[in-house]
Design an enzyme around this catalytic site. Structure first.
Site, mmCIF file in Angstrom:
data_model
loop_
_atom_site.group_PDB
_atom_site.id
_atom_site.type_symbol
_atom_site.label_atom_id
_atom_site.label_comp_id
_atom_site.label_asym_id
_atom_site.label_seq_id
_atom_site.Cartn_x
_atom_site.Cartn_y
_atom_site.Cartn_z
ATOM 1 N N GLU A 158 2.704 4.966 -3.984
ATOM 2 C CA GLU A 158 2.659 6.115 -5.196
ATOM 3 C C GLU A 158 4.185 6.749 -5.003
ATOM 4 O O GLU A 158 4.509 7.109 -6.020
ATOM 5 C CB GLU A 158 1.823 6.806 -4.996
ATOM 6 C CG GLU A 158 0.173 6.247 -5.093
ATOM 7 C CD GLU A 158 -0.228 5.351 -3.792
ATOM 8 O OE1 GLU A 158 0.097 5.758 -2.849
ATOM 9 O OE2 GLU A 158 -0.900 4.397 -4.274
ATOM 10 N N ASP A 162 0.783 -1.110 -0.015
ATOM 11 C CA ASP A 162 -0.170 -0.050 0.065
ATOM 12 C C ASP A 162 1.054 1.342 0.081
ATOM 13 O O ASP A 162 2.097 1.246 0.174
ATOM 14 C CB ASP A 162 -0.758 -0.094 1.398
ATOM 15 C CG ASP A 162 -2.075 1.067 1.173
ATOM 16 O OD1 ASP A 162 -2.288 1.484 0.115
ATOM 17 O OD2 ASP A 162 -2.729 1.297 2.367
ATOM 18 N N ASP A 168 -8.942 3.525 -3.054
ATOM 19 C CA ASP A 168 -10.052 3.789 -2.280
ATOM 20 C C ASP A 168 -11.265 4.625 -2.898
ATOM 21 O O ASP A 168 -11.458 5.858 -2.810
ATOM 22 C CB ASP A 168 -9.372 4.967 -1.226
ATOM 23 C CG ASP A 168 -8.299 4.638 -0.273
ATOM 24 O OD1 ASP A 168 -8.134 3.205 -0.271
ATOM 25 O OD2 ASP A 168 -7.329 5.289 0.293
#
Ligand code: MIG
Length: 818
Positions: A430, A427, A503
């Site tokens: 980015e 997770d 999300d």
């Protein structure tokens, strides 16, 4: 036509003006505009080196590489010197002996393979591509151009192509827009986009690859550039498609079609395919932020077994860690992780744990200490460490673009693997940083020896993190297939991980969007994808959740997930009738698992996507360009989710051919829209005539029981139709040594006979030998069935008019006779 446009110099000036208007780039140092854009001039000479051709205008050089018969790469070096060849997306270009040639005529040079021509127009350096029928598929509208980057060095690089009036565009990964990207502009800069909106951009991933479809002919462009890039599909100017980047090389692959499937397949030949996942990973996954403490995890998993709702994956989100420190456990919540993971495994649950890239700055924390000593964390350009706040507090971040760091990171999973953890969820890669969003541009990266700033490494950071994870797990798990999932990524990520769309929100709009995103990811080279079923933030009602489970049943990756501040979100959380319907669909997922697994194999081996929008089935049908609800799952099952509340029936387009309604076995002719009832219990599901769909018995998890019998559902056809069925051990890499079994079926029917032939390839032997045939849609009453010369004794004509019989041996030839 404007006379002036025939004068190349005036034309160039005019284009420069237009382009400046177009891109609005200010000088980053002075803040003033304009920076002068430079364009290629006219072609002065050409030189050949093997499969590469170098064209120059006297200063700038353009390299044209024949990659394969169908793929040509173009590179631009503004000052004549190309960057060293290196790409995270394309591990290596396999030079094969293709036949190609260079022709020169009065107006152009032409590099030709057996399939494609690349034309370089002498007077203005326009590059275009055509097929063997001299049909131009792709052409420059402006010569390739660039701007010097005063602040960082290098160039902003631009390419502008013509855009045709009915041209449609697909691809680019997870963009949150309509399937056809036409008329829009998109940016690629991996971004943590919590609760993103329709049309929000950029999102989590960078896949700078698009497919163009014009007049029924497709081609692809893969702009392999990791810097922030932009694609404009006729948005600024209806007649132009442009792509550009804030640095790096103007380097793109022209990928020939003519079919969209060919383009995707060839894109995979460059960037690789997804390895075979462990079979259990195709089951149902249950996730939540977070299940803790241990008792909660046990209660949830027990909830599945008690209610007989199948489930394979159970997830631990960040709260399993000690102060969110990666590779640690919160001993208060999880006093004995080894026992927990073992007990879960004994009950058929595979534990997947989350890992974030941020490492807490804490000299008493071994991961930080090791990383610090070995200088593995990212640094700023003036040599301070890159620091930012994430879940653990103040953090530093490993430079995953350094191979030594990847090796180290991969090894950190040792303890988790010893504990029996089966998968890792990557997770925040980015990379996401609270407040700042991400790293500043000046952060330095090793970039596998091809050093660069974060401007260059940002979009590959997440991919390299999950690569480190995957490669580490693969070593630690010996010959077992790891399961990994990532949020961020760049083209080629499919070699290392599955993805979820991040999300999303519990809304009907997001259900619709998720359906598009999964189809788009599939077409963009990311086959193993899914959405957070139910929506991450917000509260779905029972109906929305059930409709989402129904869509998720046909997503390559099927996982329910929800944010921490929401109500419980298990398949039984909404009571009846929802629980029963959710169970029925999750069971369907398990029954169809051999079909999905076979489709996965088809992807792995041949590069076909798992989900295929109908425009991929029939790209000549112009109305399909706008169809984005229905898709096929593999090539035999057509799915159309229900995307609105209270919908009692809906329209579904069936591509040409004969289709069987899965629920009623009713036949419909394709090439038209049909209206299908959609009570909550079903969604439109159609099977292609001639298909052989293998089914496993329902199990509560993969491997629960030994498979003793496989059901083969055979759908009557008047044409000859091929299907195949792939099996292997489901958890090792033995398939790389040909230890698998690929069964091929050929089904062909007439007025009075239906024939099924089977052939096999591979070295694997399944343990079962029993087949239960179910023949659907026979237009006659069968009097006998002959299998390899022997007549089958017991034929059963079922109430629903299907014909059943069993056979306990492998077969080659079956005749079902009137
Ligand atoms: O800042 O780990 O997208 O799936 O549950 C939020 C907690 C961090 C974002 C992920 C989501 C996950 C959550 N994470």
């Amino acid at each position: 036509m404007d006379e002036n446009l025939l004068n190349p110099e005036l034309l160039a000036n005019k284009l420069i003006e237009e382009e400046e208007e177009f891109h609005h780039v200010n000088n980053p140092v002075t803040g003033l505009k304009p920076i002068v854009k430079k364009y290629l001039g006219s072609v002065a000479s050409v030189e050949q080196k093997g499969n590469k051709f170098y064209f120059t205008d006297g200063e700038a050089r353009v390299e044209v590489t024949v990659v394969t018969d169908e793929i040509i790469r173009v590179r631009l070096a503004p000052h004549g010197v190309f960057l060293e060849e290196f790409s995270y997306a394309v591990p290596k270009l396999q030079p094969k002996p293709y036949v190609f040639s260079l022709h020169e005529s009065e107006n152009e040079y032409r590099v030709s393979t057996n399939t494609v021509n690349c034309h370089i127009r002498k007077k203005d350096f326009f590059v275009s591509f055509s097929d063997t029928q001299n049909h131009v598929t792709n052409e420059d509208a402006v010569p390739m151009h660039w701007e010097e980057n005063v602040q960082f060095g290098g160039y902003y690089v631009f390419c502008t192509k013509s855009c045709h009036s009915e041209e449609a565009f697909y691809g680019l990964g997870d963009k949150a827009s309509d399937l056809n990207l036409r008329g829009r502009r998109f940016k690629n800069w991996n971004t943590d986009a919590y609760s993103f909106n329709w049309n929000q951009d950029p999102l989590y991933r960078t896949i700078p690859f698009y497919i163009s479809l014009n007049e029924g002919i497709a081609h692809g462009i893969f702009f392999d550039n990791t810097f922030k890039s932009t694609f404009d599909f006729g948005s600024e100017d209806r007649t132009r498609t442009s792509f550009w980047a804030d640095g790096g090389e103007l380097q793109y692959y022209y990928i020939h079609g003519p079919h969209m499937m060919d383009v995707v397949k060839r894109y995979h030949s460059l960037t690789g395919t997804h390895p075979m996942p462990p079979l259990w990973a195709l089951g149902y996954h249950q996730c939540r932020w977070s299940y803790y403490p241990e008792a909660k995890v046990r209660a949830v998993t027990k909830g599945f077994r008690d209610r007989k709702i199948p489930c394979d994956g159970i997830y631990l989100d960040i709260d399993y860690m000690d102060g969110y420190r990666c590779f640690t456990w919160n001993r208060k919540y999880f006093p004995d992780p080894k026992k927990l993971v073992k007990d879960l495994a004994a009950d058929g649950f595979k534990t997947v744990v989350i890992i974030d890239p941020g490492i807490r700055v804490d000299d008493n924390y071994w991961v930080f200490k090791e990383g610090k000593e070995k200088r593995y964390f990212c640094r700023r350009c003036d040599d301070y460490f890159m620091e930012g706040h994430v879940w653990p507090g103040r953090c530093q971040f490993p430079d995953f673009t350094n191979p030594e760091v990847r090796e180290w990171w991969g090894g950190l999973f040792d303890e988790l693997v010893q504990l029996g953890v089966a998968g890792v969820w990557n997770d925040m890669n980015e990379p996401a940083v609270f407040g700042a969003g991400t790293f500043p541009d000046d952060v330095r990266h090793q970039y596998d020896g091809f050093r660069g700033s974060h401007r260059k490494a940002h979009n590959v950071y997440g991919m390299q993190m999950v690569r480190a994870t995957y490669e580490g797990l693969r070593k630690l798990m010996k010959n077992k297939r790891p399961f990994t999932i990532t949020r961020a990524g760049y083209s080629g990520l499919q070699r290392y991980a599955s993805v979820w769309t991040g999300d999303n929100v519990a809304s009907w709009e997001h259900l619709r969007l998720g359906n598009i995103q999964c189809q788009r990811l599939s077409m963009s080279g990311v086959p193993f994808c899914g959405t957070d079923i139910g929506g991450f933030s917000g509260e779905p009602d029972g109906e929305l959740f059930t409709r989402w489970i129904q869509l998720g049943t046909f997503s390559p990756f099927m996982r329910a997930h929800s944010a921490g501040d929401t109500k419980e979100r298990e398949p039984w959380s909404f009571g009846e009738p929802f629980t029963a319907i959710n169970r029925k669909f999750i069971e369907l997922r398990y029954r169809l698992m051999p079909y999905l697994y076979s489709t996965f194999w088809e992807h792995h081996r041949y590069g076909f996507p798992i989900l295929r929008p109908v425009v991929m089935q029939e790209q000549n049908e112009i109305n399909n360009q706008a169809r984005q609800d229905e898709f096929t799952y593999g090539d035999k099952i057509l799915v159309c989710p229900v995307l609105e509340p209270g919908q009692l029936n809906r329209r579904v387009y069936l591509p040409t051919g004969t289709w069987f309604n899965y629920w009623t076995n009713e036949q419909s002719e394709g090439g038209q829209e049909v209206v299908v009832p959609t009570p909550l219990e079903t969604i439109p599901l159609f099977i292609k005539a001639g298909a052989v769909i293998p089914e496993y018995p329902v199990m509560q998890y993969v491997g629960e029981k030994e498979i003793e019998e496989v059901k083969l559902n055979v759908y009557f056809t008047e044409h000859e139709v091929n299907s195949f069925f792939f099996e292997d051990y489901g958890e090792t890499f033995a398939y790389e040594q040909d230890i698998y079994l690929e069964k091929k079926f050929i089904v062909a029917g007439k007025d009075s006979i239906l024939t099924i032939q089977q052939s096999m390839e591979g070295l694997y032997t399944p343990r079962y030998e029993n087949y239960h045939f179910n023949i659907i849609g026979l237009p006659f009453k069968a009097s006998k069935v002959i299998i390899d010369g022997k007549e089958v004794k017991e034929l059963i004509l079922n109430e629903d008019k299907t014909l059943s019989f069993k056979f306990s041996k492998n077969f080659k030839h079956i005749d079902i006779i009137k």
